[in-house]
Design an enzyme around this catalytic site. Structure first.
Site, mmCIF file in Angstrom:
data_model
loop_
_atom_site.group_PDB
_atom_site.id
_atom_site.type_symbol
_atom_site.label_atom_id
_atom_site.label_comp_id
_atom_site.label_asym_id
_atom_site.label_seq_id
_atom_site.Cartn_x
_atom_site.Cartn_y
_atom_site.Cartn_z
ATOM 1 N N ARG A 17 0.856 -1.191 0.000
ATOM 2 C CA ARG A 17 0.000 0.000 0.000
ATOM 3 C C ARG A 17 0.898 1.250 0.000
ATOM 4 O O ARG A 17 1.015 1.930 -0.993
ATOM 5 C CB ARG A 17 -0.940 -0.002 1.217
ATOM 6 C CG ARG A 17 -2.112 0.982 1.090
ATOM 7 C CD ARG A 17 -1.754 2.405 1.480
ATOM 8 N NE ARG A 17 -1.309 2.515 2.872
ATOM 9 C CZ ARG A 17 -0.694 3.597 3.334
ATOM 10 N NH1 ARG A 17 -0.459 4.643 2.563
ATOM 11 N NH2 ARG A 17 -0.282 3.632 4.598
ATOM 12 N N ASP A 18 1.615 1.509 1.074
ATOM 13 C CA ASP A 18 2.452 2.715 1.122
ATOM 14 C C ASP A 18 3.554 2.626 0.069
ATOM 15 O O ASP A 18 3.928 3.631 -0.548
ATOM 16 C CB ASP A 18 3.056 2.895 2.522
ATOM 17 C CG ASP A 18 3.231 4.361 2.897
ATOM 18 O OD1 ASP A 18 3.085 5.222 2.013
ATOM 19 O OD2 ASP A 18 3.513 4.648 4.079
ATOM 20 N N HIS A 21 3.205 4.081 -3.517
ATOM 21 C CA HIS A 21 3.581 5.477 -3.813
ATOM 22 C C HIS A 21 4.885 5.549 -4.605
ATOM 23 O O HIS A 21 5.078 6.447 -5.428
ATOM 24 C CB HIS A 21 3.807 6.253 -2.507
ATOM 25 C CG HIS A 21 2.555 6.762 -1.865
ATOM 26 N ND1 HIS A 21 1.705 7.644 -2.488
ATOM 27 C CD2 HIS A 21 2.020 6.525 -0.639
ATOM 28 C CE1 HIS A 21 0.689 7.934 -1.671
ATOM 29 N NE2 HIS A 21 0.851 7.256 -0.550
ATOM 30 N N SER A 172 4.126 11.136 8.955
ATOM 31 C CA SER A 172 4.012 11.325 7.505
ATOM 32 C C SER A 172 5.157 12.138 6.917
ATOM 33 O O SER A 172 5.423 12.063 5.719
ATOM 34 C CB SER A 172 2.694 12.025 7.170
ATOM 35 O OG SER A 172 1.636 11.468 7.902
ATOM 36 N N HIS A 199 3.789 4.553 12.807
ATOM 37 C CA HIS A 199 4.090 4.369 11.386
ATOM 38 C C HIS A 199 5.205 5.350 11.027
ATOM 39 O O HIS A 199 4.970 6.552 10.961
ATOM 40 C CB HIS A 199 2.800 4.649 10.596
ATOM 41 C CG HIS A 199 2.943 4.686 9.104
ATOM 42 N ND1 HIS A 199 2.424 3.700 8.288
ATOM 43 C CD2 HIS A 199 3.527 5.585 8.266
ATOM 44 C CE1 HIS A 199 2.678 3.995 7.021
ATOM 45 N NE2 HIS A 199 3.352 5.137 6.982
ATOM 46 N N HIS A 201 8.576 7.073 8.982
ATOM 47 C CA HIS A 201 9.276 7.336 7.715
ATOM 48 C C HIS A 201 10.714 7.752 8.005
ATOM 49 O O HIS A 201 11.054 8.113 9.130
ATOM 50 C CB HIS A 201 8.532 8.394 6.893
ATOM 51 C CG HIS A 201 7.345 7.823 6.173
ATOM 52 N ND1 HIS A 201 7.439 7.259 4.938
ATOM 53 C CD2 HIS A 201 6.051 7.692 6.558
ATOM 54 C CE1 HIS A 201 6.243 6.816 4.565
ATOM 55 N NE2 HIS A 201 5.371 7.063 5.526
#
Lengths: 345, 345
Positions: A17-18, A21, A172, A199, A201
């Site tokens: 899913r991510d 991108h 994010s 989550h 990054h």
């Protein structure tokens, strides 16, 4: 209800899913089948699948996916036994009748409903409805580094009241440090009854340590992707989180070598470019600006002949969020004018 | 003498030395000139230059460098004003008359003398002599994760007694965690009068956080490379350490954007492959095995049809160090025999 300490840590693999991108949502049927098999063997608790922006997001504006939501979910579903199948739903992109109900009919086990970190009320309708339907549902607070701990507690409490099984703090912009993770996750663990997730990054090179800090602060859900496959500087890598959990002897369902295999497989098949940190993704992390701003910022910098990092730092000072992309051009123009003034002087 | 707290943090950029490992020591004249200029602008305190294994190491056995030590040093020297020029000397490779004296004649400002973490006595002759000559000299303890804190203190005290200006803990296997860094660096800072440094590798995805942990524990020297350019999983990246120091408001001579530029330049010119973590480099970090074992381990795994990660885990259990490469074959054969036994059963 189990206390936080009694809950086993669960790994959510969001590679399909991510990670979408990172390839303009072009993951194909074979990619999904091969990786879903690998994630099952790796012992991921959840495999999130779909367009990068979730259910219903495939469009000319955001980017058309190679497959429909249902094609992606059906392909993954057939490979999963122990690993549960998840989808992201961002109200606005995803609607109940057109997107959520057919996804559930496909055999989706869990829905994660996301909203900006100060707008949890946007998730109310979907969370309430899914909970009433008996579906496992989690709330996600995007760009959560921008909100104070107090605000995050208030927003997370709303998500708990709506009936969600967990709330996940999304980094994010890749702007968290382990100290900030410890503070914010720790406060939510303390103040809420439902599970807390993180989550991460990698814009500041801290995604692995931030994930470990979240676990130590009591988070029981950690999101990862194979080789950090994701937009810009990428996500917390499955294989490195697995290695660190192994070293710290923190129990999960992950099988260490199978998790490493899953990441090697992803690299050898659909990962076109392993995420790394260039100047722009790092500046984005320093400024705390949404990673998705990196590409339009590069374009604006080129057009107005200014430093993309200066644009990002100014966007950070202004606290700009997704949806305010017009500000990029405004800031770039402003910097170009300032530069030409200096040239005259 | 300044106390640890009064000393400003110094960044040692070892892109043109440790990075040379990543290109089989083939950095050329143009690479060195371009990067030395960038490191000077970035505000690195020291630029280490040379063959990956340091002065005198270029050979058929270890790998022939594209340029001689003196060609590399002369090329870098001409570009540096504020940034000091450094070399690595590992006794055995480097000798005083043939290597060190000509290097000093080239204008080298600092020599770092390295030895395995339990063999500091190997550095005595060179450190003593260089100190008597008035040269800035530092001791480096390789594979330092293998020694107890007590042993490291003893070994570092020897280096201090020989007259070195600093001792640097090398995370040669990329096996440190921030907690271990905090313990070991903190103890050395407490017990020694000279400066303490940390040199991180990224096998566990922790190099940035380990470098920050070292600084917080009182280290005043941190080693980095542009984009993590280095063997295997690479080094602590200059640009990410710079970003985190900026965010934590820790003062150095680094210019943030110029440091990001230096890394972008390296990527666009001589970095052939940005270091990433595959299964084997991660297993090497988990096992705490020297990164240089990764390639021969891959070859042995191929030859005996066994899992390279199993070899590394066993090497880690045996506490094997550089120079004991024969053990790789022994372990691989043993695993192959064990596997064929299981097949019979």
């Amino acid at each position: 209800m189990k206390t936080h300490a009694e809950r086993q840590l669960k790994i959510c693999d969001t590679t399909l899913r991510d990670g979408n991108h990172a390839v303009a949502h072009q993951l194909g049927h074979a990619d999904i089948v091969a990786y879903a098999k690998a994630a099952e063997l790796a012992g991921a608790d959840l495999l999130e699948v779909g367009h990068g922006n979730g259910l219903g997001a495939s469009s000319i504006q955001v980017g058309r996916a190679a497959l429909t939501d249902m094609e992606m979910l059906t392909a993954a579903r057939a490979q999963l036994k122990q690993t549960r199948l998840g989808v992201l739903s961002i109200p606005g992109f995803a609607t109940v009748e057109r997107d959520l109900k057919p996804a559930l009919d496909c055999g989706v086990d869990e829905v994660r409903v996301g909203a900006h970190c100060t707008e949890a009320d946007v998730t109310r309708q979907q969370i309430t409805m899914l909970r009433e339907m008996g579906v496992t549902v989690k709330g996600m607070l995007l760009m959560s580094h921008m909100a104070s701990t107090k605000t995050l507690i208030e927003q997370a409490r709303l998500i708990q009241e709506y009936g969600a099984h967990a709330v996940i703090l999304m980094d994010s912009a890749g702007a968290y440090t382990p100290a900030a993770v410890d503070e914010k996750v720790g406060a939510l663990v303390e103040e809420l009854d439902i599970e807390i997730g993180f989550h991460g990054h990698n814009n500041l090179g801290l995604s692995v340590m931030n994930s470990m800090a979240a676990v130590k602060a009591g988070a029981t859900i950690v999101d990862v992707t194979a080789r950090g496959f994701g937009a810009g500087a990428g996500n917390a890598p499955l294989e490195l989180v697995a290695a660190n959990l192994h070293l710290e002897q923190i129990e999960t369902k992950l099988q260490l070598f199978a998790a490493l295999d899953a990441a090697d497989l992803a690299e050898s098949t659909f990962v076109k470019r392993i995420p790394t940190n260039d100047s722009v993704t790092i500046a984005s992390g320093i400024a705390g600006v949404f990673s998705g701003f990196a590409s339009p910022t590069r374009r604006a910098a080129e057009r107005f002949q200014v430093d993309p990092r200066e644009i990002l730092m100014e966007l950070g000072r202004r606290g700009v969020v997704a949806g305010q992309e017009d500000t990029i051009i405004e800031v770039a123009m402003g910097l170009a004018q300032k530069n030409s003034l200096y040239e005259v002087i």
